[in-house]
Write a protein that holds these residues in place. Structure first.
Motif, PDB file in Angstrom:
ATOM      1  N   THR A 146     105.056 -12.794 -40.793  1.00 37.22           N
ATOM      2  CA  THR A 146     103.798 -11.878 -40.326  1.00 37.22           C
ATOM      3  C   THR A 146     103.573 -10.604 -41.320  1.00 37.22           C
ATOM      4  O   THR A 146     104.764 -10.591 -42.212  1.00 37.22           O
ATOM      5  N   GLU A 147     102.739  -9.918 -40.914  1.00 41.08           N
ATOM      6  CA  GLU A 147     102.403  -8.720 -41.812  1.00 41.08           C
ATOM      7  C   GLU A 147     103.802  -7.573 -41.746  1.00 41.08           C
ATOM      8  O   GLU A 147     104.094  -7.255 -42.568  1.00 41.08           O
ATOM      9  N   HIS A 148     104.496  -7.648 -40.500  1.00 41.53           N
ATOM     10  CA  HIS A 148     105.208  -6.766 -40.281  1.00 41.53           C
ATOM     11  C   HIS A 148     106.776  -7.376 -39.956  1.00 41.53           C
ATOM     12  O   HIS A 148     107.567  -6.504 -39.841  1.00 41.53           O
ATOM     13  N   ALA A 149     106.524  -8.401 -39.919  1.00 40.52           N
ATOM     14  CA  ALA A 149     108.071  -9.164 -39.353  1.00 40.52           C
ATOM     15  C   ALA A 149     108.324 -10.532 -39.711  1.00 40.52           C
ATOM     16  O   ALA A 149     107.237 -11.191 -39.877  1.00 40.52           O
TER      17      ALA A 149
END
Length: 121
Positions: free
Chosen positions: A64-67
């Protein structure tokens, strides 16, 4: 024949942890991964088992964008396949070691649950 049933049972135990924590990859997925790995190892196709379990495991991960999500599911599928291979080769000590890792995971989950509950009070 009994080694396939042992692999099925041990794979289901790995999946039980996933099912109880309501995460992807439940009992059926892990039981089938362990059973398939055991069966293919019985007929001598060990390289294919390692490759197939790695591909199946990697298919559960996404960024995902952060993980990065799905890493625990991927590792547990890979572990189930390893347990199946160990059962097939009658490496009961190795399979028991993987079971010990599973118990450690359950203990960790229980401790985190208790800490979260304590902090919520």
């Amino acid at each position: 024949m009994y080694v396939i049933l042992i692999a099925l049972f041990m794979g289901a135990l790995v999946g039980l942890d996933r099912a109880l924590s309501d995460t992807p990859g439940g009992m059926c997925t892990h039981a089938l991964a362990a059973t398939g790995a055991c069966l293919f190892t019985q007929i001598g196709e060990t390289n294919g088992v390692v490759m197939a379990s790695a591909v199946l495991a990697s298919a559960t991960m996404f960024k995902t964008e952060h993980a990065v999500r799905g890493i625990n599911t991927a590792i547990s599928i890979w572990l189930a396949a390893g347990i199946g291979m160990a059962c097939s080769r009658s490496l009961r000590l190795a399979a028991a070691g993987a079971g010990t890792a599973l118990v450690a995971q359950w203990s960790n989950r229980l401790i985190l649950y208790c800490v979260d509950r304590k902090q919520a009070e």
